[in-house]
Motif scaffolding. Sequence first.
Motif, PDB file in Angstrom:
ATOM      1  N   HIS A   1       2.019  11.366  27.844  1.00 14.61           N
ATOM      2  CA  HIS A   1       2.742  10.872  29.021  1.00 14.61           C
ATOM      3  C   HIS A   1       1.801  10.314  30.085  1.00 14.61           C
ATOM      4  O   HIS A   1       2.192  10.182  31.247  1.00 14.61           O
ATOM      5  CB  HIS A   1       3.611  11.977  29.614  1.00 14.61           C
TER       6      HIS A   1
ATOM      7  N   THR B   1      16.835  15.270  19.709  1.00 11.36           N
ATOM      8  CA  THR B   1      15.926  14.399  20.443  1.00 11.36           C
ATOM      9  C   THR B   1      15.613  13.092  19.728  1.00 11.36           C
ATOM     10  O   THR B   1      15.151  12.144  20.372  1.00 11.36           O
ATOM     11  CB  THR B   1      14.605  15.135  20.729  1.00 11.36           C
TER      12      THR B   1
ATOM     13  N   TRP C   1       8.468   8.096  35.577  1.00 13.28           N
ATOM     14  CA  TRP C   1       9.611   8.960  35.348  1.00 13.28           C
ATOM     15  C   TRP C   1      10.305   9.322  36.655  1.00 13.28           C
ATOM     16  O   TRP C   1       9.668   9.815  37.588  1.00 13.28           O
ATOM     17  CB  TRP C   1       9.161  10.242  34.645  1.00 13.28           C
TER      18      TRP C   1
ATOM     19  N   PHE D   1      20.084  13.860  25.550  1.00 13.90           N
ATOM     20  CA  PHE D   1      18.657  13.508  25.579  1.00 13.90           C
ATOM     21  C   PHE D   1      18.484  12.001  25.466  1.00 13.90           C
ATOM     22  O   PHE D   1      19.131  11.344  24.654  1.00 13.90           O
ATOM     23  CB  PHE D   1      17.924  14.190  24.423  1.00 13.90           C
ATOM     24  N   ARG D   2      17.590  11.475  26.285  1.00 20.38           N
ATOM     25  CA  ARG D   2      17.238  10.053  26.221  1.00 20.38           C
ATOM     26  C   ARG D   2      15.719   9.929  26.155  1.00 20.38           C
ATOM     27  O   ARG D   2      15.043  10.368  27.075  1.00 20.38           O
ATOM     28  CB  ARG D   2      17.783   9.294  27.430  1.00 20.38           C
ATOM     29  N   PRO D   3      15.196   9.354  25.104  1.00 21.68           N
ATOM     30  CA  PRO D   3      13.740   9.155  25.040  1.00 21.68           C
ATOM     31  C   PRO D   3      13.295   8.173  26.115  1.00 21.68           C
ATOM     32  O   PRO D   3      14.089   7.375  26.621  1.00 21.68           O
ATOM     33  CB  PRO D   3      13.516   8.591  23.638  1.00 21.68           C
ATOM     34  N   ASP D   4      12.045   8.237  26.470  1.00 24.16           N
ATOM     35  CA  ASP D   4      11.497   7.353  27.492  1.00 24.16           C
ATOM     36  C   ASP D   4      11.325   5.953  26.907  1.00 24.16           C
ATOM     37  O   ASP D   4      10.469   5.719  26.056  1.00 24.16           O
ATOM     38  CB  ASP D   4      10.151   7.894  27.983  1.00 24.16           C
TER      39      ASP D   4
ATOM     40  N   TRP E   1       8.740  15.764  26.983  1.00 21.35           N
ATOM     41  CA  TRP E   1       9.481  15.604  25.733  1.00 21.35           C
ATOM     42  C   TRP E   1      10.008  14.182  25.602  1.00 21.35           C
ATOM     43  O   TRP E   1      10.019  13.617  24.511  1.00 21.35           O
ATOM     44  CB  TRP E   1      10.630  16.614  25.664  1.00 21.35           C
ATOM     45  N   ALA E   2      10.459  13.597  26.699  1.00 17.71           N
ATOM     46  CA  ALA E   2      10.941  12.216  26.648  1.00 17.71           C
ATOM     47  C   ALA E   2       9.821  11.269  26.243  1.00 17.71           C
ATOM     48  O   ALA E   2      10.032  10.329  25.470  1.00 17.71           O
ATOM     49  CB  ALA E   2      11.515  11.814  28.003  1.00 17.71           C
TER      50      ALA E   2
ATOM     51  N   TRP F   1      16.110  17.448  31.071  1.00 18.92           N
ATOM     52  CA  TRP F   1      15.160  17.354  29.970  1.00 18.92           C
ATOM     53  C   TRP F   1      13.748  17.145  30.503  1.00 18.92           C
ATOM     54  O   TRP F   1      13.536  16.483  31.520  1.00 18.92           O
ATOM     55  CB  TRP F   1      15.533  16.207  29.040  1.00 18.92           C
TER      56      TRP F   1
ATOM     57  N   GLN G   1       3.296   7.261  31.692  1.00 19.00           N
ATOM     58  CA  GLN G   1       4.737   7.368  31.896  1.00 19.00           C
ATOM     59  C   GLN G   1       5.124   7.157  33.360  1.00 19.00           C
ATOM     60  O   GLN G   1       4.437   7.591  34.274  1.00 19.00           O
ATOM     61  CB  GLN G   1       5.214   8.749  31.445  1.00 19.00           C
TER      62      GLN G   1
ATOM     63  N   PRO H   1      10.210  15.599  31.056  1.00 17.85           N
ATOM     64  CA  PRO H   1       9.633  14.255  30.897  1.00 17.85           C
ATOM     65  C   PRO H   1       8.577  14.202  29.800  1.00 17.85           C
ATOM     66  O   PRO H   1       8.405  13.174  29.159  1.00 17.85           O
ATOM     67  CB  PRO H   1       9.046  13.956  32.275  1.00 17.85           C
TER      68      PRO H   1
END
Length: 352
Positions: free
Chosen positions: A25, A215, A30, A314-317, A185-186, A181, A28, A183
């Motif tokens: 990340h 996920t 977020w 859940f929404r992935p990044d 994990w995203a 959730w 990332q 970040p």
Amino acid sequence: MTVFACATCDAVLSTPLSQVALPAHARQTWGHGLLPVLMEAGSYAVDPEPFGPPWRSWNEVDEDEAAARGVFAPVDSLPFGDPGTIVVAPGDTRGTVLIPERCDGYCCGLDGRDGPNLACEHCGQPVATRIDDCSLWQAVRFAPRAVRRIPTGDPAPQAADWQALATEVHPTPPVGPSGAWSPQWAAAAGVALAHLLAASDGTPVTVPDGLAAETLRRTLDTLLPQEPPAKTAALAGPGLLTPGPALDILLVPQHPRTGEAWQPSSSARTVPLPADVWTHLAFHQERLPVPAAGGLPAGVIRDDPLPMHPWSVFRPDWGVFLYTLARLPAVRQPWLRRIYDRVKDHPYARPF
């Protein structure tokens, strides 16, 4: 252990640090609030990719030049700063001062848009970029040509072998106290999904039931066709049973210190996951609390506090997903390029 010092005057600029892998990340963006520190205290990572200005738009960069820099699909802009920045926690820096005219940011802090914004307190040379704006993980990046490494003579923590990984890595929970959730994990899902798509060859991919499905499955089912036959993906790594030959894709851990992915003995293609996320997927078993008289029987967890459950799907990044996919040569295949363009043009559409 290593201390970083100013390349101009030799003033010490950090506490003693040991090298670890760059977190998934690290780049990332977020949410809209302040994020925690990216690196754990006492550690540093080296980012192999270019960082910071000057920036060039995609239209200004020849495709062959972009490919030589490891980018194989259009991006908004490319950084042409030096590769190899040394990423540390802000609290592990010493002897630096802010450069006021380079302290721009988007909202609540510094985002590093103007290049190095920290100078050596002793000689005044720019040495690092501090990032602490909202939506960005807080970190300091030493410019590789502005500092030099000084071994302290103290041994760095020994890298755990693969068999000890499950006991020495602290799993990162997928859901935080607020019910949101994680970040991390995203971001991990964004990286894994890019590699899963590349390994799929455009065919459906099945993943194990449970948290892996929660996920990853929704996104895979949305982006890939559902006509059989499907490729089968499963978790594999130290502490798990040896995967069978019928598996096509293996979700494996990355070593937290070296960043190397665990390699199976089979010919299955591998998809990397951060060790703290993989460990939770591989070994965390959440059981429903059951009434019991007297002492709790083996294998039954307490019902106080209750296990955390998310309040949203859940929404992935999508930003991490696109960043990773643009740097995989497979994205040049027409079917995968179409997926990349679709997500890039509509990043907030289902499933992101």
